[in-house]
Enzyme design. Structure first.
Site, PDB file in Angstrom:
ATOM      1  N   GLU A 108    -108.010  43.928  -7.002  1.00 43.90           N
ATOM      2  CA  GLU A 108    -107.681  44.512  -8.303  1.00 43.90           C
ATOM      3  C   GLU A 108    -106.951  45.841  -8.052  1.00 43.90           C
ATOM      4  O   GLU A 108    -107.575  46.828  -7.641  1.00 43.90           O
ATOM      5  CB  GLU A 108    -108.985  44.716  -9.099  1.00 43.90           C
ATOM      6  CG  GLU A 108    -108.861  45.579 -10.338  1.00 43.90           C
ATOM      7  CD  GLU A 108    -107.731  45.154 -11.287  1.00 43.90           C
ATOM      8  OE1 GLU A 108    -107.617  43.957 -11.592  1.00 43.90           O
ATOM      9  OE2 GLU A 108    -106.950  46.039 -11.702  1.00 43.90           O
TER      10      GLU A 108
ATOM     11  N   GLU B 266    -103.683  38.260   2.441  1.00 38.68           N
ATOM     12  CA  GLU B 266    -102.538  37.360   2.348  1.00 38.68           C
ATOM     13  C   GLU B 266    -101.475  37.937   1.423  1.00 38.68           C
ATOM     14  O   GLU B 266    -101.778  38.628   0.453  1.00 38.68           O
ATOM     15  CB  GLU B 266    -103.010  35.993   1.834  1.00 38.68           C
ATOM     16  CG  GLU B 266    -103.904  35.312   2.860  1.00 38.68           C
ATOM     17  CD  GLU B 266    -104.496  33.992   2.381  1.00 38.68           C
ATOM     18  OE1 GLU B 266    -104.774  33.152   3.249  1.00 38.68           O
ATOM     19  OE2 GLU B 266    -104.686  33.789   1.176  1.00 38.68           O
TER      20      GLU B 266
ATOM     21  N   CYS C  11    -111.139  32.136  -9.934  1.00 45.56           N
ATOM     22  CA  CYS C  11    -110.279  32.671  -8.875  1.00 45.56           C
ATOM     23  C   CYS C  11    -110.950  32.587  -7.508  1.00 45.56           C
ATOM     24  O   CYS C  11    -112.099  32.998  -7.341  1.00 45.56           O
ATOM     25  CB  CYS C  11    -109.944  34.127  -9.201  1.00 45.56           C
ATOM     26  SG  CYS C  11    -108.897  34.897  -7.944  1.00 45.56           S
TER      27      CYS C  11
ATOM     28  N   SER D 241    -100.464  43.897 -11.825  1.00 43.21           N
ATOM     29  CA  SER D 241    -101.288  43.035 -12.673  1.00 43.21           C
ATOM     30  C   SER D 241    -102.737  43.481 -12.579  1.00 43.21           C
ATOM     31  O   SER D 241    -103.279  43.663 -11.498  1.00 43.21           O
ATOM     32  CB  SER D 241    -101.151  41.590 -12.196  1.00 43.21           C
ATOM     33  OG  SER D 241    -102.006  40.756 -12.944  1.00 43.21           O
TER      34      SER D 241
ATOM     35  N   SER E 270    -104.317  40.284 -17.139  1.00 44.79           N
ATOM     36  CA  SER E 270    -104.840  38.913 -17.094  1.00 44.79           C
ATOM     37  C   SER E 270    -105.812  38.754 -18.245  1.00 44.79           C
ATOM     38  O   SER E 270    -106.965  39.171 -18.163  1.00 44.79           O
ATOM     39  CB  SER E 270    -105.532  38.677 -15.761  1.00 44.79           C
ATOM     40  OG  SER E 270    -104.602  38.888 -14.729  1.00 44.79           O
ATOM     41  N   LEU E 271    -105.318  38.184 -19.307  1.00 44.47           N
ATOM     42  CA  LEU E 271    -106.114  38.139 -20.540  1.00 44.47           C
ATOM     43  C   LEU E 271    -106.976  36.872 -20.598  1.00 44.47           C
ATOM     44  O   LEU E 271    -108.184  36.934 -20.702  1.00 44.47           O
ATOM     45  CB  LEU E 271    -105.157  38.230 -21.741  1.00 44.47           C
ATOM     46  CG  LEU E 271    -105.809  38.455 -23.090  1.00 44.47           C
ATOM     47  CD1 LEU E 271    -106.586  39.764 -23.140  1.00 44.47           C
ATOM     48  CD2 LEU E 271    -104.746  38.441 -24.200  1.00 44.47           C
TER      49      LEU E 271
HETATM   50  N1  SAH Z   1    -106.824  41.360 -10.119  1.00 45.19           N
HETATM   51  C1  SAH Z   1    -105.521  41.293 -10.674  1.00 45.19           C
HETATM   52  C2  SAH Z   1    -104.465  40.697  -9.756  1.00 45.19           C
HETATM   53  C3  SAH Z   1    -104.791  39.432  -8.989  1.00 45.19           C
HETATM   54  S1  SAH Z   1    -104.821  37.866  -9.776  1.00 45.19           S
HETATM   55  C4  SAH Z   1    -105.553  40.525 -11.990  1.00 45.19           C
HETATM   56  O1  SAH Z   1    -106.586  39.970 -12.319  1.00 45.19           O
HETATM   57  O2  SAH Z   1    -104.562  40.532 -12.697  1.00 45.19           O
HETATM   58  C5  SAH Z   1    -103.230  37.381 -10.233  1.00 45.19           C
HETATM   59  C6  SAH Z   1    -103.226  36.402 -11.414  1.00 45.19           C
HETATM   60  O3  SAH Z   1    -103.675  35.080 -11.058  1.00 45.19           O
HETATM   61  C7  SAH Z   1    -104.141  36.852 -12.535  1.00 45.19           C
HETATM   62  O4  SAH Z   1    -103.481  36.708 -13.746  1.00 45.19           O
HETATM   63  C8  SAH Z   1    -105.276  35.855 -12.441  1.00 45.19           C
HETATM   64  O5  SAH Z   1    -105.969  35.746 -13.642  1.00 45.19           O
HETATM   65  C9  SAH Z   1    -104.551  34.603 -12.044  1.00 45.19           C
HETATM   66  N2  SAH Z   1    -105.408  33.559 -11.468  1.00 45.19           N
HETATM   67  C10 SAH Z   1    -106.559  33.716 -10.796  1.00 45.19           C
HETATM   68  N3  SAH Z   1    -107.050  32.526 -10.401  1.00 45.19           N
HETATM   69  C11 SAH Z   1    -106.170  31.586 -10.830  1.00 45.19           C
HETATM   70  C12 SAH Z   1    -106.092  30.180 -10.706  1.00 45.19           C
HETATM   71  N4  SAH Z   1    -107.017  29.495 -10.043  1.00 45.19           N
HETATM   72  N5  SAH Z   1    -105.036  29.542 -11.260  1.00 45.19           N
HETATM   73  C13 SAH Z   1    -104.062  30.237 -11.903  1.00 45.19           C
HETATM   74  N6  SAH Z   1    -104.068  31.571 -12.039  1.00 45.19           N
HETATM   75  C14 SAH Z   1    -105.128  32.252 -11.521  1.00 45.19           C
END
Ligand code: SAH
Length: 346
Positions: free
Chosen positions: A165, A93, A120, A196, A219-220
């Protein structure tokens, strides 16, 4: 039957060589390359300034593994989600996010994800494979066309925050960005692209060594090891100290500020201790913090913290001169918001 090669796996030089080897001019390679990349041709038939015989010869040797937008959903807030079918039938997507002064494409880098962030939706899909550079490029190009169609202007920004990722598909992501930023591709500035990562120190250092010009987001979600490894179990292998060190290395080499993405959840990271840990972490490398709204993914284990906790985060970060933005989520009604991409059909 020999399997035909994906023509877009060839560099421009290789394409030029191919034509010379087949008794044509190297220049033909440039023409075809332009069709493949800046004109986004879906078939050899489209290449109208190439002779019929040459097109047939290409057809006999190659395929164009173009993506197909299978289903497009439009949210009430203008967000568009594309379910994209790949040549082998798998689906990923991508999302178009229009805001007042920018139009952002959020693209996927893998089919599914091998990481295991508990909050996630994509983490629940098995990782099937990496996307090729052209499949990443096609997502951007499809969204660019939708942006022109619905908003009358080109795409302005790209975030690699879709499925997967990006740093675990390093080479293809970098190749795709090279194409997106080149004049023969979309000619976009790397400063408008953000990759990211969930935070893989070795690969962050590699980005720095490769002197990339795009932005980096991490993504911390927690600056405390025990908490972070509970909500993002894979991160046990990558303690915050290693992450911190790799980010210092990134900053030293690129001079580019890191963005930390951070969701505040009830009972997980809504304490003063959590805020103080974040402040300390932020002091290490020039950065800014994006507080992201949580998008529920059904089972209720995670809940967005109450507004007071968010206010506390903002005021304490600001008191410490740390830039903080609150990111409202978009496209929730069509499962297009962060963390909701899971190939769920409406
Ligand atoms: N794997 C990468 C990119 C994909 S996720 C990463 O982790 O950065 C993109 C962003 O969405 C990340 O910051 C992730 O932590 C955040 N994310 C994942 N699930 C989420 C949710 N249910 N609500 C809000 N943000 C979320």
């Amino acid at each position: 039957m020999i399997e035909k090669k994906d023509i877009r796996a060839l560099t421009k030089e290789q394409l030029r060589d191919f034509f010379v080897e087949h008794g044509d001019k190297a220049f033909r390679g440039n023409q075809v390359y332009e069709w493949l990349w800046s004109k986004s041709a879906h078939s050899f038939e489209d290449m109208t300034n190439i002779s019929k015989e040459t097109r047939q010869m290409l057809e006999n040797n190659f395929v164009i593994n173009h993506i197909k937008v299978d289903q497009m959903q439009r949210s009430s807030d203008g967000t568009v989600k594309n379910a994209v079918r790949l040549h082998d039938g798998l689906i990923v997507e991508s999302v178009l996010i229009p805001t007042e002064n920018r139009t952002t494409a959020c693209v996927s880098s893998q089919v599914g994800c091998s990481l295991d962030c508990n909050f996630c939706a994509t983490a629940r899909l098995k990782k099937m494979r990496n996307l090729n550079a052209d499949e990443i490029f096609d997502q951007v190009s499809a969204i660019n066309q939708e942006s022109l169609l619905y908003h009358n202007h080109k795409l302005s920004n790209i975030v690699f925050m879709g499925m997967g990722e990006p740093l675990m598909n390093y080479n293809n992501v970098l190749k795709a960005i090279e194409k997106i930023t080149s004049e023969e591709g979309l000619g976009m500035s790397p400063k408008r692209i953000t990759v990211s990562t969930s935070g893989i120190p070795k690969m962050i250092k590699k980005l720095a060594d490769d002197e990339v010009k795009f932005n980096l987001a991490v993504s911390l979600h927690s600056a405390i090891d025990e908490v972070r490894s509970k909500i993002m179990p894979f991160s046990k292998a990558f303690p915050l100290n290693d992450l911190k060190e790799s980010l210092a290395y990134w900053y030293a080499k690129t001079g580019s500020r890191v963005t930390y993405e951070y969701v505040v959840w009830n009972g997980i990271n809504d304490t003063k201790e959590a805020i103080n840990a974040l402040v300390k972490f932020c002091k290490y490398v020039p950065c800014k913090v994006n507080l992201i709204e949580y998008n529920p993914i059904d089972d209720g284990d995670f809940q967005q913290a109450n507004p007071q906790a968010i206010t506390d985060y903002i005021s304490i970060l600001e008191m410490n001169d740390i830039i903080v933005n609150v990111r409202r989520s978009r496209g929730k009604d069509i499962d297009a918001a962060c963390g909701q991409l899971a190939n769920k059909k409406s």
